[in-house]
Motif scaffolding. Structure first.
Motif, PDB file in Angstrom:
ATOM      1  N   VAL A  30       0.841  -1.077  -0.019  1.00 30.91           N
ATOM      2  CA  VAL A  30      -0.024  -0.212   0.028  1.00 30.91           C
ATOM      3  C   VAL A  30       0.892   1.237  -0.053  1.00 30.91           C
ATOM      4  CG1 VAL A  30      -1.842   1.286   1.184  1.00 30.91           C
ATOM      5  CG2 VAL A  30      -1.933  -1.365   1.269  1.00 30.91           C
ATOM      6  N   PHE A  31       0.672   2.393  -0.940  1.00 22.74           N
ATOM      7  CA  PHE A  31       1.220   3.371  -0.901  1.00 22.74           C
ATOM      8  C   PHE A  31       0.394   4.492  -0.089  1.00 22.74           C
ATOM      9  CE2 PHE A  31       5.178   3.120  -3.254  1.00 22.74           C
ATOM     10  CZ  PHE A  31       4.860   1.948  -4.036  1.00 22.74           C
ATOM     11  N   GLY A  32       1.074   5.548   0.288  1.00 20.65           N
ATOM     12  CA  GLY A  32       0.292   6.542   0.902  1.00 20.65           C
ATOM     13  C   GLY A  32      -0.080   7.556  -0.242  1.00 20.65           C
ATOM     14  N   THR A  33      -1.174   8.653   0.070  1.00 19.53           N
ATOM     15  CA  THR A  33      -1.845   9.509  -1.003  1.00 19.53           C
ATOM     16  C   THR A  33      -0.781  10.271  -1.567  1.00 19.53           C
ATOM     17  OG1 THR A  33      -2.480  10.691   0.932  1.00 19.53           O
ATOM     18  CG2 THR A  33      -3.902   8.963  -0.057  1.00 19.53           C
ATOM     19  N   GLY A  34       0.499  10.402  -0.814  1.00 17.19           N
ATOM     20  CA  GLY A  34       1.251  11.324  -1.559  1.00 17.19           C
ATOM     21  C   GLY A  34       1.121  12.955  -0.838  1.00 17.19           C
ATOM     22  N   THR A  35       2.262  13.452  -0.800  1.00 13.36           N
ATOM     23  CA  THR A  35       2.600  14.878  -0.341  1.00 13.36           C
ATOM     24  C   THR A  35       3.703  15.561  -1.089  1.00 13.36           C
ATOM     25  OG1 THR A  35       2.138  14.278   1.959  1.00 13.36           O
ATOM     26  CG2 THR A  35       3.254  16.208   1.758  1.00 13.36           C
ATOM     27  N   LYS A  36       3.065  16.685  -1.585  1.00 10.15           N
ATOM     28  CA  LYS A  36       4.054  17.642  -2.390  1.00 10.15           C
ATOM     29  C   LYS A  36       4.721  18.544  -1.460  1.00 10.15           C
ATOM     30  CE  LYS A  36       3.868  20.783  -6.196  1.00 10.15           C
ATOM     31  NZ  LYS A  36       5.184  20.200  -6.748  1.00 10.15           N
ATOM     32  N   VAL A  37       6.034  18.540  -1.495  1.00  4.96           N
ATOM     33  CA  VAL A  37       6.860  19.415  -0.577  1.00  4.96           C
ATOM     34  C   VAL A  37       7.396  20.524  -1.415  1.00  4.96           C
ATOM     35  CG1 VAL A  37       8.980  19.724   0.804  1.00  4.96           C
ATOM     36  CG2 VAL A  37       7.434  17.647   0.963  1.00  4.96           C
ATOM     37  N   THR A  38       6.724  21.886  -1.034  1.00  8.95           N
ATOM     38  CA  THR A  38       7.403  23.159  -1.948  1.00  8.95           C
ATOM     39  C   THR A  38       8.234  23.595  -0.958  1.00  8.95           C
ATOM     40  OG1 THR A  38       5.033  23.260  -2.926  1.00  8.95           O
ATOM     41  CG2 THR A  38       6.359  25.044  -2.712  1.00  8.95           C
ATOM     42  N   VAL A  39       9.381  24.304  -1.454  1.00  3.40           N
ATOM     43  CA  VAL A  39      10.358  24.847  -0.667  1.00  3.40           C
ATOM     44  C   VAL A  39      10.131  26.635  -1.300  1.00  3.40           C
ATOM     45  CG1 VAL A  39      12.773  25.247  -0.282  1.00  3.40           C
ATOM     46  CG2 VAL A  39      11.868  23.142  -0.837  1.00  3.40           C
TER      47      VAL A  39
END
Lengths: 108, 119
Positions: free
Chosen positions: A98-107
């Motif tokens: 199972v993969f998580g839904t994903g998180t976009k990291v913005t710098v």
């Protein structure tokens, strides 16, 4: 089915600390793995078994788990850390990864 | 150099079939379980299927069970995914990934092959 929930996005200033959470029922009982995916590229393993780092991954990347939450921490964030991050577990109850839904990291 | 190279993607009509391949090099392929993972355009990662070293254990995501078949040829260092009864929602970039036997983390990934299901 087993679900891993991540925040859609996290924003962080350069030099600060980013924390990405991954929530799942009793996730602490599984080995949690984390992947970094930059645009147009394949995912790269950055943390395995909750808190270990593959060779070549900077010490700035660390992981932890507690109860129903796993956390990927990126210290001293750099512009090059901007990417999507996914958690993953093996769910032995269903014999499924199972993969998580994903998180976009913005710098910023 | 440890490497995985996928091939076989393309444009196919709904209901059609396609066979993906993944060529492995730089490591002892027969010692590792292997996986297929897909990513629809603009979406997250979705695990598709896994196969153990000797093909004795095979698992599928519910979304593809009964339509997709994973296989491997250790003599040819190759992994395959036979995809039948394709649907529009199968449109995605398909990655093959190596499974670390101790941790079950996916430690090596290919660059992916694109499958588009459209009439």
């Amino acid at each position: 089915s087993y679900v891993l929930t991540q925040p859609p996005s996290v924003s962080v200033a350069p030099g600060q600390t980013a924390r990405i959470t991954c929530g799942g029922n009793n996730i602490g009982g599984n080995g949690v793995h984390w992947y970094q995916q930059k645009p147009g590229q394949a995912p790269v393993l950055v943390v395995y078994d909750d808190s270990d780092r593959p060779s070549g991954i900077p010490e700035r990347f660390s992981g932890s788990t507690s109860g129903n939450t796993a956390t990927l921490t990126i210290s001293r964030v750099e512009a090059g850390d901007e990417a999507d991050y996914y958690c993953q577990v093996w769910n032995s109850s269903s014999d499924h990864y199972v993969f998580g839904t994903g998180t976009k990291v913005t710098v910023l | 150099e440890v490497q995985l190279v996928e091939s076989g993607g393309g444009l196919v009509k709904p209901g059609g079939s396609l066979r993906l391949s993944c060529a492995a090099s730089g490591f002892t392929f027969s010692s590792y379980s292997m996986n297929w993972v897909r990513q629809a355009p603009g979406k997250g990662l979705e695990w598709v299927s896994s196969i153990s070293t000797s093909s004795g254990y095979i698992y599928y995501a519910d979304s593809v069970k009964g339509r997709f078949t994973i296989s491997r040829d250790n003599a040819k260092n190759s992994l395959y995914l036979q995809m039948n009864s394709l649907r529009a929602e199968d449109t995605a970039l398909y990655y093959c990934a190596r499974d670390d036997p101790r941790t079950r983390a996916f430690d090596i990934w290919g660059q992916g092959t694109m499958v588009t299901v459209s009439s």
